[in-house]
Enzyme design. Structure first.
Site, PDB file in Angstrom:
ATOM      1  N   LYS A 124       0.834  -1.194   0.000  1.00 14.65           N
ATOM      2  CA  LYS A 124       0.000   0.000   0.000  1.00 14.65           C
ATOM      3  C   LYS A 124       0.877   1.256   0.000  1.00 14.65           C
ATOM      4  O   LYS A 124       1.840   1.354   0.765  1.00 14.65           O
ATOM      5  CB  LYS A 124      -0.921  -0.011   1.213  1.00 14.65           C
ATOM      6  CG  LYS A 124      -1.929   1.125   1.242  1.00 14.65           C
ATOM      7  CD  LYS A 124      -2.912   0.959   2.391  1.00 14.65           C
ATOM      8  CE  LYS A 124      -3.897   2.118   2.439  1.00 14.65           C
ATOM      9  NZ  LYS A 124      -4.913   1.961   3.504  1.00 14.65           N
ATOM     10  N   SER A 135      -9.085   3.404   1.983  1.00 12.87           N
ATOM     11  CA  SER A 135      -7.916   3.794   1.232  1.00 12.87           C
ATOM     12  C   SER A 135      -7.122   2.616   0.671  1.00 12.87           C
ATOM     13  O   SER A 135      -6.210   2.810  -0.136  1.00 12.87           O
ATOM     14  CB  SER A 135      -6.995   4.644   2.129  1.00 12.87           C
ATOM     15  OG  SER A 135      -6.598   3.922   3.271  1.00 12.87           O
ATOM     16  N   SER A 146     -10.911   1.579   5.923  1.00 10.64           N
ATOM     17  CA  SER A 146     -10.042   1.490   4.747  1.00 10.64           C
ATOM     18  C   SER A 146      -9.640   0.077   4.358  1.00 10.64           C
ATOM     19  O   SER A 146      -9.155  -0.139   3.248  1.00 10.64           O
ATOM     20  CB  SER A 146      -8.781   2.343   4.953  1.00 10.64           C
ATOM     21  OG  SER A 146      -9.106   3.710   4.948  1.00 10.64           O
TER      22      SER A 146
END
Length: 469
Positions: free
Chosen positions: A76, A151, A175
C-alpha cells in the site's frame, strides 16, 4: 487452474513440492498485471520486470521461512518499502523514495515476500475512494467506472483482479473493510495494537488507525496476519500474538450474532443495501449461528461526535506540519486541509469529551459481547459509486462532511475492535457489497473463525471472478 487463481497457501505448497518455481509465479503476476492493470490502475510504481524475475530466480535456491517466500507483493502506497516510492498519493511526495522498511513491511520481507511495487490510495489515505493527483484513480474490477473504495482500494482491486495473492492494508475509517466489501474480497482490521505501526513520534495517544491484511480467502488473510502481527517493545501498547492459522477452523454452531443493520435508521442507506445485507444474514443461520436484531446500543450522534473530533485531532497531528508550510499546503487536497483545520480548532475540553464518549462506547460493547459473539453491520452505506466524486447525499439525506457516508464503520474503529469484511454477494446491477463481522477487543481469532466458516459456506471471490476481457 492458472496460477493467478490459486490461493496463496496452495501456491506456497506447490512451491514447497517443486511443482512450480518462484520465477513462474513472478511471471504469472507480471503477465496478469500487464493484461489488466491498465483497465484498473490498482498497482503503481511497478519495478523493472527483468529485475523482478532475477530476484525470483535467486529465491528458487533460498530458504522458505514462510508461505510468503517467493510471492510477489505490492505494498500500500502509505507504507515505506526500502528503495520504492512512497507518494502517499500526494504531489508533495511524488518523488519520495523510502530509505527503510516500515516495521510490518520488514516482517513481510523477512518472511520472504518479493516486493514488486505499490498499490494505489487516495491522497494521504483520506476518503474511501482511491483517486489521487499522482497516480490517478483505481476502478472496481467488478464494476468498471465505479470506485474500488479506499484507502486500501488499490490492494482490494489488485486481489479481485488476480494481480496479487495477498496484500497489506490499513484502516482508520473502514479502509480495509469498505474496499474489501466493494471488491468481493476479505479485509481484516485487527484489534488495535496487534499489528503495530512505526514507533515514530507519539506512541500512546492516537489509537484509531491500524495495519492489517487482505486476501481472497480467510486462510490466506490469517497467514499474512500471523506474519505482520506481534509485540514490538518500542510500541508500548502493541499486543503479543500467537499464530492463529492453526486454530482457524472451528465449529461455530450456536455462536450468537447481533445484527445492527442501519442503527435504527441513524445510518442512511442507499436503496437495496439494507435488504441485500439482511438477506445475506441467512448464511449465518446456515452455519448454525443464532442471529438476533439489536436495537441501537448508544446514540449514533454520540459516536459520530467522538469520532469526528478524535479523527480530526489525529490528522492534525499527522499532517499539521505540511499544512503549516504554505508551499506544501497549496499542494494538499481540500479534504486534507479541512481535516487539519478541524483538528487544530478543537479544544482540550472537546478532546476530553470525545475520549469520554469513546470510553462509554467501550463499556457498552463489553456488555454487548457478554450477549453476542459478534456484531454485524454492512461494510458501506452505498453501492460502489461513479469515479467522479464521493456521495453528497444518501436516500435524500445530505452528507455534511466528505466522509459522513462511511459512518457505518466507526463503531469498530472508535474503540479498536477487530472487524472482518466478508463478501456478501452482488446486488442491483451486479454491484458487490460486504458485511462487517465485529468482535470483542482482542477476540480476533473468534472473528476470523466466523469468517472462515462464512467463506466455506459462500466462497464468493472464487465464484465471481471479474470479467476483464
Amino acid at each position: 487452474m492458472e496460477l493467478i487463481r490459486r490461493d496463496a497457501l496452495e501456491l506456497s505448497q506447490m512451491l514447497d513440492r517443486g511443482e512450480v518455481s518462484t520465477t513462474e509465479v513472478m511471471q504469472a503476476a507480471l503477465d496478469r498485471i500487464a493484461a489488466v492493470n491498465g483497465q484498473i490502475n490498482a498497482i503503481t510504481c511497478l519495478r523493472d520486470p527483468d529485475a523482478l524475475l532475477a530476484e525470483a530466480r535467486a529465491a528458487e535456491t533460498a530458504a522458505r521461512p514462510s508461505f510468503l517466500a517467493g510471492l510477489p507483493v505490492a505494498v500500500k502506497d502509505l507504507a515505506n518499502v526500502a528503495g520504492l516510492p512512497n507518494s502517499q498519493g500526494s504531489l508533495i511526495f511524488r518523488d519520495a523514495i523510502s530509505a527503510t522498511d516500515d516495521l510490518a513491511i520488514g516482517r513481510m520481507r523477512a518472511a520472504g515476500a518479493l516486493f514488486i511495487g505499490k498499490t494505489n490510495v487516495p491522497e494521504f489515505g483520506l476518503g474511501s475512494h482511491s483517486v489521487n493527483p499522482v497516480h490517478g484513480g483505481t476502478t472496481n474490477p467488478h464494476a468498471p467506472g465505479r470506485s474500488a473504495g479506499g484507502s486500501s482500494g488499490g490492494a482490494a482491486a489488485a486481489l479481485a483482479a488476480g494481480m496479487q495473492w495477498v496484500c497489506d492494508g490499513s484502516d482508520m475509517m473502514g479502509s480495509l473493510r469498505n474496499p474489501a466489501g466493494w471488491c468481493n474480497v476479505y479485509g481484516f482490521r485487527p484489534t488495535w495494537g496487534r499489528v503495530p505501526a512505526e514507533p515514530v513520534g507519539d506512541v500512546f495517544l492516537h489509537q484509531l488507525s491500524t495495519l492489517g491484511p487482505m486476501a481472497r480467502n480467510v486462510r490466506d488473510l490469517t497467514a499474512l496476519l500471523d506474519v505482520m502481527a506481534g509485540h514490538d517493545p518500542r510500541q508500548p501498547l502493541s499486543l503479543d500474538h500467537q499464530p492463529m492459522l492453526p486454530r482457524l477452523e472451528a465449529d461455530v454452531t450456536g455462536r450468537r450474532i447481533g445484527w445492527l443493520g442501519d442503527w435504527g435508521g441513524a445510518y442512511p442507506m442507499e436503496a437495496g443495501v439494507m435488504e441485500h445485507c439482511a438477506a445475506a444474514l441467512s448464511t449465518f443461520a446456515d452455519m448454525g449461528c443464532v442471529v438476533e436484531e439489536v436495537a441501537p446500543p448508544m446514540p449514533a450522534a454520540d459516536l459520530w461526535d467522538s469520532w469526528r473530533i478524535l479523527r480530526a485531532f489525529a490528522n492534525a497531528a499527522r499532517l499539521g506540519a505540511l499544512h503549516d508550510d504554505p508551499a506544501r499546503r497549496a499542494l494538499m487536497k481540500p479534504d486534507a486541509i479541512w481535516e487539519v483545520e478541524q483538528g487544530k480548532a478543537v479544544s482540550v475540553a472537546e478532546v476530553q469529551r470525545a475520549s469520554a464518549l469513546r470510553s462509554e462506547w467501550h463499556g457498552v460493547t463489553e456488555q454487548l459481547f457478554d450477549r453476542y459473539d459478534a456484531l454485524v453491520l454492512p461494510t458501506a452505506q452505498v453501492w460502489p459509486f461513479a469515479m467522479d466524486d464521493w456521495p453528497n447525499q444518501i436516500a435524500g439525506r445530505a452528507m455534511d462532511t466528505y466522509h459522513r457516508w462511511m459512518e457505518v464503520v466507526i463503531p469498530a474503529s472508535l474503540t479498536g475492535l477487530p472487524a472482518l469484511a466478508v463478501p456478501a454477494g452482488f446486488g442491483p446491477g451486479g454491484l458487490p457489497m460486504g458485511l462487517q463481522i465485529i468482535g470483542r477487543r482482542r477476540a480476533d481469532l473468534g472473528v476470523l473463525q466466523l469468517g472462515e466458516a462464512w467463506h466455506q459456506a459462500t466462497g464468493w471471490p472464487q465464484r465471481a471472478w471479474p470479467d476483464l476481457g
